[in-house]
Design a protein around this motif. Structure first.
Motif, PDB file in Angstrom:
ATOM      1  N   GLU A  54       0.872  -1.051   0.028  1.00 48.01           N
ATOM      2  CA  GLU A  54       0.082   0.022  -0.152  1.00 48.01           C
ATOM      3  C   GLU A  54       0.651   1.359   0.041  1.00 48.01           C
ATOM      4  OE1 GLU A  54      -3.188  -0.373  -0.748  1.00 48.01           O
ATOM      5  OE2 GLU A  54      -3.023  -2.367  -0.684  1.00 48.01           O
ATOM      6  N   GLN A  55       2.228   1.076  -0.260  1.00 49.10           N
ATOM      7  CA  GLN A  55       3.064   2.225   0.004  1.00 49.10           C
ATOM      8  C   GLN A  55       2.972   2.776  -1.405  1.00 49.10           C
ATOM      9  OE1 GLN A  55       4.608   3.552   2.836  1.00 49.10           O
ATOM     10  NE2 GLN A  55       3.332   2.241   3.682  1.00 49.10           N
ATOM     11  N   THR A  56       3.783   4.170  -1.438  1.00 53.75           N
ATOM     12  CA  THR A  56       3.781   4.733  -2.965  1.00 53.75           C
ATOM     13  C   THR A  56       5.283   4.431  -3.355  1.00 53.75           C
ATOM     14  OG1 THR A  56       2.030   6.512  -2.126  1.00 53.75           O
ATOM     15  CG2 THR A  56       3.292   6.911  -3.982  1.00 53.75           C
ATOM     16  N   TRP A  57       5.346   4.191  -4.492  1.00 53.92           N
ATOM     17  CA  TRP A  57       6.475   3.948  -5.101  1.00 53.92           C
ATOM     18  C   TRP A  57       7.154   5.003  -6.130  1.00 53.92           C
ATOM     19  CZ3 TRP A  57       9.361  -0.504  -3.802  1.00 53.92           C
ATOM     20  CH2 TRP A  57       8.738  -1.492  -2.864  1.00 53.92           C
ATOM     21  N   LEU A  58       8.224   5.108  -6.424  1.00 56.15           N
ATOM     22  CA  LEU A  58       8.749   6.194  -7.440  1.00 56.15           C
ATOM     23  C   LEU A  58       8.741   5.238  -8.546  1.00 56.15           C
ATOM     24  CD1 LEU A  58      10.484   8.570  -8.093  1.00 56.15           C
ATOM     25  CD2 LEU A  58      12.473   7.480  -7.868  1.00 56.15           C
ATOM     26  N   ARG A  59       8.181   6.081  -9.509  1.00 54.03           N
ATOM     27  CA  ARG A  59       7.915   5.358 -10.776  1.00 54.03           C
ATOM     28  C   ARG A  59       9.370   5.075 -11.743  1.00 54.03           C
ATOM     29  NH1 ARG A  59       3.587   4.016 -13.963  1.00 54.03           N
ATOM     30  NH2 ARG A  59       2.196   5.296 -12.575  1.00 54.03           N
ATOM     31  N   LEU A  60       9.596   4.058 -12.159  1.00 62.41           N
ATOM     32  CA  LEU A  60      10.849   4.059 -13.006  1.00 62.41           C
ATOM     33  C   LEU A  60      10.418   3.591 -14.358  1.00 62.41           C
ATOM     34  CD1 LEU A  60      13.230   2.203 -10.522  1.00 62.41           C
ATOM     35  CD2 LEU A  60      13.180   4.531 -10.843  1.00 62.41           C
ATOM     36  N   PRO A  61      11.383   3.825 -15.512  1.00 58.45           N
ATOM     37  CA  PRO A  61      11.043   3.372 -16.740  1.00 58.45           C
ATOM     38  C   PRO A  61      10.382   1.807 -16.538  1.00 58.45           C
ATOM     39  CG  PRO A  61      12.754   4.834 -16.653  1.00 58.45           C
ATOM     40  CD  PRO A  61      12.482   4.513 -15.297  1.00 58.45           C
ATOM     41  N   SER A  62       9.583   1.391 -17.564  1.00 62.41           N
ATOM     42  CA  SER A  62       9.084   0.184 -17.556  1.00 62.41           C
ATOM     43  C   SER A  62      10.024  -0.862 -18.104  1.00 62.41           C
ATOM     44  CB  SER A  62       7.886   0.011 -18.238  1.00 62.41           C
ATOM     45  OG  SER A  62       7.926   0.609 -19.452  1.00 62.41           O
ATOM     46  N   ALA A  63      11.014  -0.379 -18.837  1.00 61.82           N
ATOM     47  CA  ALA A  63      12.083  -1.494 -19.162  1.00 61.82           C
ATOM     48  C   ALA A  63      13.190  -1.814 -18.462  1.00 61.82           C
ATOM     49  CB  ALA A  63      12.610  -0.680 -20.621  1.00 61.82           C
ATOM     50  N   THR A  64      13.044  -1.044 -17.119  1.00 61.73           N
ATOM     51  CA  THR A  64      14.165  -1.440 -16.095  1.00 61.73           C
ATOM     52  C   THR A  64      13.830  -2.620 -15.509  1.00 61.73           C
ATOM     53  OG1 THR A  64      13.267  -0.205 -14.537  1.00 61.73           O
ATOM     54  CG2 THR A  64      14.851   1.014 -15.663  1.00 61.73           C
ATOM     55  N   HIS A  65      14.950  -3.299 -15.185  1.00 59.05           N
ATOM     56  CA  HIS A  65      14.642  -4.725 -14.406  1.00 59.05           C
ATOM     57  C   HIS A  65      14.037  -4.424 -13.053  1.00 59.05           C
ATOM     58  CE1 HIS A  65      15.377  -8.584 -13.159  1.00 59.05           C
ATOM     59  NE2 HIS A  65      16.176  -8.229 -12.024  1.00 59.05           N
ATOM     60  N   ALA A  66      14.494  -3.259 -12.484  1.00 59.58           N
ATOM     61  CA  ALA A  66      13.633  -3.201 -11.159  1.00 59.58           C
ATOM     62  C   ALA A  66      12.250  -2.787 -11.109  1.00 59.58           C
ATOM     63  CB  ALA A  66      14.452  -1.854 -10.311  1.00 59.58           C
ATOM     64  N   ALA A  67      11.957  -2.274 -12.332  1.00 63.09           N
ATOM     65  CA  ALA A  67      10.646  -1.871 -12.580  1.00 63.09           C
ATOM     66  C   ALA A  67       9.672  -3.118 -12.737  1.00 63.09           C
ATOM     67  CB  ALA A  67      10.154  -0.864 -13.252  1.00 63.09           C
ATOM     68  N   GLN A  68      10.222  -3.936 -13.561  1.00 62.28           N
ATOM     69  CA  GLN A  68       9.618  -5.246 -14.080  1.00 62.28           C
ATOM     70  C   GLN A  68       9.429  -6.336 -12.732  1.00 62.28           C
ATOM     71  OE1 GLN A  68      12.131  -6.672 -17.078  1.00 62.28           O
ATOM     72  NE2 GLN A  68      11.474  -5.021 -18.311  1.00 62.28           N
ATOM     73  N   VAL A  69      10.636  -6.324 -11.887  1.00 58.31           N
ATOM     74  CA  VAL A  69      10.643  -7.087 -10.794  1.00 58.31           C
ATOM     75  C   VAL A  69       9.466  -6.570  -9.559  1.00 58.31           C
ATOM     76  CG1 VAL A  69      11.657  -7.587  -8.687  1.00 58.31           C
ATOM     77  CG2 VAL A  69      12.976  -7.692 -10.820  1.00 58.31           C
ATOM     78  N   LEU A  70       9.418  -5.177  -9.521  1.00 55.60           N
ATOM     79  CA  LEU A  70       8.384  -4.675  -8.363  1.00 55.60           C
ATOM     80  C   LEU A  70       6.848  -5.204  -9.312  1.00 55.60           C
ATOM     81  CD1 LEU A  70       7.598  -2.879  -6.302  1.00 55.60           C
ATOM     82  CD2 LEU A  70       7.669  -0.849  -7.946  1.00 55.60           C
ATOM     83  N   GLU A  71       6.862  -5.095 -10.427  1.00 57.80           N
ATOM     84  CA  GLU A  71       5.327  -5.335 -11.129  1.00 57.80           C
ATOM     85  C   GLU A  71       5.081  -6.653 -10.641  1.00 57.80           C
ATOM     86  OE1 GLU A  71       2.937  -3.510 -12.704  1.00 57.80           O
ATOM     87  OE2 GLU A  71       3.666  -1.636 -12.396  1.00 57.80           O
ATOM     88  N   GLU A  72       5.962  -7.435 -10.978  1.00 58.64           N
ATOM     89  CA  GLU A  72       5.762  -9.026 -10.851  1.00 58.64           C
ATOM     90  C   GLU A  72       5.518  -9.199  -9.373  1.00 58.64           C
ATOM     91  OE1 GLU A  72       9.512 -10.895 -12.274  1.00 58.64           O
ATOM     92  OE2 GLU A  72       9.042 -10.172 -14.288  1.00 58.64           O
ATOM     93  N   ARG A  73       6.190  -8.821  -8.483  1.00 60.89           N
ATOM     94  CA  ARG A  73       6.295  -9.027  -6.937  1.00 60.89           C
ATOM     95  C   ARG A  73       4.705  -8.553  -6.424  1.00 60.89           C
ATOM     96  NH1 ARG A  73      10.049 -10.560  -2.838  1.00 60.89           N
ATOM     97  NH2 ARG A  73      11.254 -11.933  -4.210  1.00 60.89           N
ATOM     98  N   MET A  74       4.332  -7.390  -7.118  1.00 58.91           N
ATOM     99  CA  MET A  74       2.956  -6.931  -6.467  1.00 58.91           C
ATOM    100  C   MET A  74       1.832  -7.833  -7.162  1.00 58.91           C
ATOM    101  SD  MET A  74       3.342  -4.801  -4.404  1.00 58.91           S
ATOM    102  CE  MET A  74       4.714  -3.643  -3.551  1.00 58.91           C
ATOM    103  N   ALA A  75       2.103  -8.267  -8.518  1.00 57.98           N
ATOM    104  CA  ALA A  75       1.050  -9.191  -8.977  1.00 57.98           C
ATOM    105  C   ALA A  75       0.822 -10.277  -8.359  1.00 57.98           C
ATOM    106  CB  ALA A  75       1.531  -9.377 -10.521  1.00 57.98           C
ATOM    107  N   ARG A  76       2.002 -10.902  -7.869  1.00 60.00           N
ATOM    108  CA  ARG A  76       1.709 -12.115  -6.881  1.00 60.00           C
ATOM    109  C   ARG A  76       1.087 -11.875  -5.713  1.00 60.00           C
ATOM    110  NH1 ARG A  76       8.040 -13.983  -6.354  1.00 60.00           N
ATOM    111  NH2 ARG A  76       8.303 -13.495  -8.109  1.00 60.00           N
ATOM    112  N   LEU A  77       0.887 -10.620  -5.371  1.00 57.10           N
ATOM    113  CA  LEU A  77       0.267 -10.437  -4.004  1.00 57.10           C
ATOM    114  C   LEU A  77      -1.239  -9.684  -4.607  1.00 57.10           C
ATOM    115  CD1 LEU A  77       2.929  -8.154  -2.323  1.00 57.10           C
ATOM    116  CD2 LEU A  77       1.925 -10.270  -1.382  1.00 57.10           C
TER     117      LEU A  77
END
Length: 163
Positions: A54-77
């Motif tokens: 529920e925290q607010t995240w700094l938006r990174l370009p979607s092509a970055t590995h960190a952005a992809q990992v964050l999206e995947e982790r949250m999707a699992r939740l």
């Protein structure tokens, strides 16, 4: 490298090692969640990603590995990350936003290490942080030159001194 134009390449371990190549670990790395020192989650022990959903995240370009990992982790939740209003690729801008807003950012430790060591950012104590491949050297042992070999040895010594 495979065409002989480069002696060595500093990179993360490739998923598949090209034929005739070797990879040597230089610097261990890991994904970390960072924030400004005044963020409400700073100093909270033993967090997990569910606690950060529920925290607010700094938006990174979607092509970055960190952005992809964050999206995947949250999707699992079963969640989507809640992002702040700005997207940035700039490290100084990201640092300023993390310090002035209550935002979180997922990043390789190697990228934010200096800011953490200087107290400008803090690493949150996240128990189930994502894995990240080490940084190392990809090279062709059959054709590596003396200078490249010496550079690789120097980098290995550096990695042992400053893990």
């Amino acid at each position: 490298i495979t065409q002989g134009d480069l002696d060595l390449l500093l990179c993360r371990a490739p998923a598949v090692l090209p034929q005739g190549m070797e990879f040597v670990d230089i610097l261990p790395d890991r994904m970390v969640v960072v924030a400004g020192p005044t963020h409400p989650m700073a100093g909270v022990p033993a967090l997990d990603f569910a606690a950060l959903a529920e925290q607010t995240w700094l938006r990174l370009p979607s092509a970055t590995h960190a952005a992809q990992v964050l999206e995947e982790r949250m999707a699992r939740l079963g969640k989507r990350p809640r992002y702040g209003p700005l997207l940035t690729r700039s490290h100084p801008m990201a640092q300023a936003l993390l310090r002035s807003e209550h935002l979180l950012m997922l990043a390789p430790h190697s990228v934010v290490r200096q800011q953490v060591e200087s107290g400008q950012l803090v690493i949150l104590d996240v128990r189930d942080g994502p894995d990240l491949q080490h940084i190392g050297v990809l090279y062709a042992p059959a054709s590596i030159g003396v200078a490249a070999q010496e550079l690789m040895e120097h980098l290995q010594q550096f990695g042992r001194r400053f893990p």
